[in-house]
Design an enzyme around this catalytic site. Structure first.
Site, short mmCIF file in Angstrom:
data_model
loop_
_atom_site.label_atom_id
_atom_site.label_comp_id
_atom_site.label_asym_id
_atom_site.label_seq_id
_atom_site.Cartn_x
_atom_site.Cartn_y
_atom_site.Cartn_z
CG ASP A 13 -1.78 -1.23 1.22
OD1 ASP A 13 -2.15 -1.71 0.17
OD2 ASP A 13 -1.93 -1.83 2.37
CE LYS A 16 3.28 -2.38 -4.42
NZ LYS A 16 2.80 -2.21 -3.08
N GLY A 40 -4.18 -4.35 -4.48
CA GLY A 40 -5.04 -3.44 -4.85
C GLY A 40 -4.53 -1.98 -5.07
CG HIS A 41 -1.64 -1.92 -7.56
ND1 HIS A 41 -0.79 -2.82 -8.28
CD2 HIS A 41 -1.04 -2.20 -6.21
CE1 HIS A 41 0.09 -3.31 -7.75
NE2 HIS A 41 0.03 -3.17 -6.44
CD GLN A 225 0.69 -8.50 -2.56
OE1 GLN A 225 1.71 -9.13 -3.05
NE2 GLN A 225 -0.46 -8.63 -2.90
#
Ligand code: IMP
Length: 431
Positions: A13, A16, A40-41, A225
């Protein structure tokens, strides 16, 4: 342009997605190499918010090709939904997205096993995203899993294979957890339908990436991650099940070390962690709540509130070392705009003894207490800063300290969630 690997430097988080989005405009390929839909991007483009779980953020740029590498665990139901979601918003996906035949298939029994195992562990649980990641990797390393390449099988063979797999997973579900069996035939039929839609995307990645190997095509490797969640180098057992560090970029794509180019770490200007496990610089109580609110620190995948704390320079230096980072980017600096002072954990105290080297022996980290050095806050908004010279002296001093303590250049600073809110500093912040 040199290839680049983008790696989370902390517990995930770090932002990225935004960095990859900003850097992928001019590359030929964006490659995901590990993890699955646990990631989750989030990318903000003007008023629009895009959250991607499996598909690399590069897909938002026309002309950029994206590959889900063999190091990933791919849930075909999620992949289909993500493709449809992007297509509905006008992005062309199918002609640019490829999936390595060797990527592991993540099936509903993996998700079920993940949920049941976590529930059984109760207060000792890892706090997974519940996306079936651990069980899917387990299936892969014990050499019993299905792979994306299986979607290319003739229908009757695929159906048979899936039914056999579900039946054996049902045995495990029943024996280990007394759980209800999953409907083998229904799942096999669903997978046959999914195969019709996804099989055209499945490729021999070795051939697809020949241009990258030969240096004719450029690549950006998108890590998911973060380093401290790496299965081998993270805070085991409170980690994910893949190599989030630089080695994963090699094994997860099949490209050689010479293809990696720059290794860039992404670090938040403070720290967050989701799930359980040690976090020495965690802020409990109101101070943590304030940072969470200021940074909007709620998971993109699960919506969970993230644990928040100050920048941990001890863990960050370890992360730079483990990955051989050639540069770092600092994100969400603007979240600290209202802080009167900004502490950084510069060493740990263990039973009265001080040290500044990250301990990799499992039992030590939870007993470490952070030793802070305080930096004056800047108390003004950074959101319109677009160059180093626009930053107030206190913000520059904070960055200069991070650069010094990490021992590598800061090559970019993010000051807001929008694509445009970036300060690029290729020569570092003190150079
Ligand atoms: P899993 O990857 O779902 O098995 O979860 C293992 C650990 O990694 C848990 O602490 C999760 O919260 C954490 N984790 C997994 N994916 C992410 C991510 O994308 N961001 C932050 N933490 C993550």
């Amino acid at each position: 342009m040199r290839n680049r690997v983008i790696i989370g430097g902390q517990w995930g988080d770090e932002g990225k997605g935004k960095i990859v989005d900003a850097l992928s405009r001019d590359v030929d390929w964006v490659l995901r190499y590990q993890g699955g839909a646990n990631a989750g991007h989030t990318i903000h483009i003007g008023p629009e918010k895009h959250v991607l779980h499996l598909i690399p953020s590069g897909i938002l740029h026309p002309g950029v090709r994206c590959l889900l590498g063999c190091g990933m665990v791919v849930d075909p139901w999620s992949l289909r939904d993500e493709i449809i979601g992007l297509e509905e918003r006008g992005f062309q996906v199918r002609d640019r997205l490829r999936v390595a035949a060797g990527a592991a298939l993540l099936m509903p029994y993996h998700t079920r096993l993940d949920e049941l195992r976590e529930a059984k562990l109760s207060r000792h649980s890892i706090g997974t995203t519940g996306r079936g990641i651990g069980p899917a990797y387990l299936d892969k390393v014990q050499r019993t899993g299905l792979r994306m390449g299986d979607l290319l099988l003739a229908t009757d063979r695929l159906e048979r294979k899936v039914i056999d797999k579900v039946l054996s997973a049902n045995e495990a579900l029943g024996a280990m957890y007394g759980a209800e069996p999953l409907p083998a035939r229904v799942l096999a039929e669903e997978l046959v339908v999914l195969a019709q839609s996804l099989a055209p995307l499945v490729v021999d990645a070795h051939t697809a990436l020949a241009g990258v190997r030969a240096g004719r095509e450029s690549a950006l490797f998108e890590g998911a991650q973060g380093t401290m969640l790496d299965i081998d180098h993270g805070t085991y057992p409170y980690v994910t099940s893949s190599n989030t560090t630089v080695g994963g970029a090699l094994t997860g794509t099949g490209l050689p070390p010479a293809a990696l180019g720059e290794i860039h770490g992404v670090f938040k200007a403070y720290c967050t962690r989701v799930g359980n496990g040690p976090f020495p610089s965690e802020l409990l109580g109101e101070a943590g709540d304030r940072l969470r609110e200021a940074g909007g620190e709620f998971g993109a995948t699960t919506g969970r509130a993230r644990r928040c704390g100050w920048f941990d320079a001890v863990a960050a230096r370890y992360s730079v070392d483990i990955n051989g980072m050639t540069g770092v980017m600092i994100t969400k600096l603007d979240v600290l705009d209202t802080q009167e002072s900004v502490p950084v954990a510069v060493a740990y105290d263990l039973d009265g003894e001080q040290f500044d080297v990250y301990p990799t022996v499992g039992e030590v980290l939870p007993r470490c207490r952070p030793i802070y050095r305080e930096f004056p806050g800047w108390r003004e908004s950074l959101s319109d800063c677009r160059a180093l010279a626009d930053l107030p002296p206190a913000a520059r001093a904070y960055l200069a300290f991070l650069e010094e303590v990490l021992g590598t250049r800061i090559v970019g600073v993010s000051v807001g969630r929008d694509r445009s809110q970036m300060i690029w500093t290729p020569d570092g912040v003190t150079g």
